[in-house]
Enzyme design. Structure first.
Site, PDB file in Angstrom:
ATOM      1  CD1 TRP A 137      -4.402 -14.453  -0.629  1.00  0.00           C
ATOM      2  CD2 TRP A 137      -5.063 -14.095  -2.732  1.00  0.00           C
ATOM      3  NE1 TRP A 137      -3.671 -13.392  -1.119  1.00  0.00           N
ATOM      4  CE2 TRP A 137      -4.062 -13.149  -2.409  1.00  0.00           C
ATOM      5  CE3 TRP A 137      -5.633 -14.064  -4.004  1.00  0.00           C
ATOM      6  CZ2 TRP A 137      -3.624 -12.181  -3.297  1.00  0.00           C
ATOM      7  CZ3 TRP A 137      -5.195 -13.101  -4.904  1.00  0.00           C
ATOM      8  CH2 TRP A 137      -4.207 -12.165  -4.555  1.00  0.00           C
TER       9      TRP A 137
ATOM     10  CB  SER B 101       4.647 -10.017   5.128  1.00  0.00           C
ATOM     11  OG  SER B 101       3.929 -10.517   4.026  1.00  0.00           O
TER      12      SER B 101
ATOM     13  CD1 TRP C  39      -4.261 -10.287   0.312  1.00  0.00           C
ATOM     14  CD2 TRP C  39      -5.899  -8.917   0.940  1.00  0.00           C
ATOM     15  NE1 TRP C  39      -3.805  -9.568   1.387  1.00  0.00           N
ATOM     16  CE2 TRP C  39      -4.792  -8.721   1.795  1.00  0.00           C
ATOM     17  CE3 TRP C  39      -7.058  -8.165   1.161  1.00  0.00           C
ATOM     18  CZ2 TRP C  39      -4.800  -7.791   2.839  1.00  0.00           C
ATOM     19  CZ3 TRP C  39      -7.078  -7.247   2.202  1.00  0.00           C
ATOM     20  CH2 TRP C  39      -5.954  -7.061   3.027  1.00  0.00           C
TER      21      TRP C  39
ATOM     22  CG  ASN D 242      -0.430 -12.217  -0.402  1.00  0.00           C
ATOM     23  OD1 ASN D 242      -1.510 -12.580   0.083  1.00  0.00           O
ATOM     24  ND2 ASN D 242       0.293 -11.266   0.161  1.00  0.00           N
ATOM     25  CG  ASP D 243       3.666 -10.760   0.469  1.00  0.00           C
ATOM     26  OD1 ASP D 243       3.197 -10.726  -0.674  1.00  0.00           O
ATOM     27  OD2 ASP D 243       3.746  -9.763   1.208  1.00  0.00           O
TER      28      ASP D 243
ATOM     29  CD  GLU E  70       3.781  -3.826  -0.152  1.00  0.00           C
ATOM     30  OE1 GLU E  70       2.709  -3.815   0.482  1.00  0.00           O
ATOM     31  OE2 GLU E  70       3.903  -4.379  -1.254  1.00  0.00           O
TER      32      GLU E  70
ATOM     33  CD  GLN F 240       0.643 -12.180   4.744  1.00  0.00           C
ATOM     34  OE1 GLN F 240      -0.119 -11.222   4.742  1.00  0.00           O
ATOM     35  NE2 GLN F 240       0.998 -12.789   5.869  1.00  0.00           N
TER      36      GLN F 240
END
Length: 529
Positions: A57, A117, A84, A59-60, A243, A76
């Site tokens: 996984w 993050s 996640w 993400n950001d 965010e 991330q």
């Protein structure tokens, strides 16, 4: 920390990881086929011109900084699953923003929490005192997320910490005095610090999200912080939590004047549903951010101005420390949407980034607007150009990625709909175009492949307003195996969407009388594709 390539995790090796939280053993053992395809970067839907992790996984984007000839991309990452989980910082570097080298994981959870993050800076002058003699350290600033505290019902489960590196980001030491900004007010969603050097005031400036606003803090040394101000309550879009902010000055292309731009991601509440990124244009006086009077009216009454109207560009931020000789504001976002990110049909890995983009500020008939354009370095991936009209059959496109440039003249005889339809042998179609009646651009992925993995993925076409009033309409598309990025009118309007066709798109049909240029793109992953 052992210098082990992330792909070796796929071999099932156990890593003994030492941090201030103690020693942790982690083991990841995907199936042999998963290992083979991860090594090859050639499984179905694997991006060929976009960054994605070897496995699991992502993400950001985090900690993006340029240092000693390398663009650092942290992100991330959860190394134990393709959904996640407890967040780490993955790490890659590039010399040209195109081809990426995977490095060992940079930051791991410890007793203070998971690693959410944040950002990274080059501490010029060693203001923190964390550098070795004669070296300016890299300093990462991040949010700790204390999961046990959250589950126990506390509100002070997020706070800001730092780590530093004296070896070009290859190994990291967490600061012994963490957290550097504790959550004394017990604010939920107290996260995502972006730190920049405010040269005019000679101070470190931090902005991070606090539920429905952002907070500004200052420091002389990256360790001791003082709160300055807040911005955003009742301004802009508030359909979800704020965010991943970013702040930076940009010169207005048309006048040469400078304004400050504040990016804020929001989830949900985007213009076409789910997560997205809005922005604000104004001024920063060293203490507070204020809206430019000409922009303020556009972000009242829950209205927002969006960086990207597609559904799959989120949590994007810009690179720090870009040399003055370059001068660009370089940006990258996570190419997914929290409405369905956990459900998309990939298994070995899950998550990809947008292509790197250059941001610029323009004075338009609609007011100040931030344009986004693919970085010029991506042109090195192009194969021979092919100009076409009407319909074009793609051949010998081994990577499955290509680039389209379309041009239309908006005269009195122009059709109501202009654009392109992409087709494949399975009968699937992806449509991208311009509706002259409503003066909106659109993407339509409803017929572009399976979408039953989520009832929120393909509900309707995604629409975006046209900002330009030029009589020439230009569309620039970058298509990968599972995505389309649309840059209209030189980046004035942008839409980014992921798609999952069962077969490669190999036919391009123009809608309306126009001209197209197509470039096959080679893979960035060091193969002959």
């Amino acid at each position: 920390m052992p210098l082990v390539h992330p792909l070796l995790l796929a071999l099932g090796l156990s890593l003994l990881l030492t941090s201030c939280g103690g020693t942790v053993t982690q083991k990841v053992t995907p199936a042999p086929d998963d290992l083979r395809t991860a090594m090859e970067y050639d499984e179905p839907y694997r991006p060929q011109v976009h960054f994605s992790p070897p496995t699991q996984w992502m993400n950001d984007p985090n900690g993006m900084v340029y240092h000693e000839g390398e663009y650092h991309l942290f992100y991330q990452y959860y190394p134990d699953s393709n959904v996640w989980g407890p967040m780490h910082w993955g790490h890659a570097v590039s010399g040209d923003l195109v081809e990426w080298e995977h490095l060992p994981l940079a930051l791991y959870p410890d007793s203070l929490g998971w690693i959410f993050s944040g950002s990274a800076v080059v501490d010029h002058g060693n203001t923190s005192g964390l550098g070795e003699i004669g070296k300016d350290p890299l300093v990462a600033i991040f949010t700790y997320h204390n999961d046990p505290l959250e589950k126990a019902g506390h509100d002070d489960f997020q706070y800001q910490g730092i780590a530093y590196s004296n070896d070009r980001g290859r190994s990291w030491t967490k600061y012994a005095g963490n957290p550097v900004i504790p959550n004394t007010a017990a604010i939920r969603d107290f996260r995502d610090p972006k730190v920049v050097w405010d040269a005019e005031r000679e101070q470190w400036l931090m902005v991070f999200a606090a539920q429905d606003r952002v907070l500004f803090w200052r420091s002389d040394n990256l360790i001791d912080w003082e709160r300055l101000s807040a911005f955003g309550q009742d301004i802009g879009g508030h359909g979800g939590v704020w965010e991943c902010p970013d702040i930076f000055p940009l010169q207005i292309v048309e006048t040469g004047e400078t304004r400050w731009v504040l990016l804020v991601s929001i989830n949900p509440g985007g213009p076409n549903g789910g997560s997205a990124t809005q922005y604000f244009v104004g001024n920063f006086d060293g203490t507070a951010f204020t809206l430019d009077p000409t922009f303020a009216g556009e972000v009242r009454n829950s209205n927002a101005v969006w960086l990207d109207y597609g559904r799959d560009n989120y949590a994007g931020v810009s690179w720090a420390n870009i040399p003055d000789t370059d001068g660009r504001r370089l940006f990258m976002g996570w190419m997914s949407n929290w409405a369905y990110a956990r459900d998309v049909p990939t298994t070995v890995w899950r998550g990809a980034m947008t292509v790197p983009r250059t941001l610029s500020l323009h004075q338009t008939p609609e007011g100040y607007r931030v344009y986004s354009s693919p970085v010029e370095e991506l042109t090195q991936l192009r194969r021979e150009a092919q100009v076409f009209h009407g319909e074009h059959q793609l051949k010998n496109l081994s990577s499955g990625a290509f680039e389209l440039e379309l041009m239309y003249v908006l005269d009195d005889d122009v059709a109501d709909t202009l654009g392109v339809e992409l087709r494949n042998i399975a009968g699937e179609t992806l449509q991208v175009g311009y509706d002259a009646q409503t003066k909106t651009f659109y993407t339509d992925r409803r017929g572009a492949g399976p979408n039953d993995f989520s009832d929120r993925f393909a509900l309707a076409p995604h629409r975006a307003p046209r900002i330009s009033n030029s009589d020439t309409l230009r569309l620039h598309l970058i298509l990968d195996r599972a995505s389309v990025e649309v840059f209209a009118d030189g980046g004035a309007t942008v839409l980014t969407d992921i798609v999952f066709p069962t077969e490669p798109f190999d036919r391009v049909v123009l809608i309306g009388e126009g001209e197209g240029t197509i470039y096959g793109l080679r893979s960035i992953w060091g193969s002959t594709r």
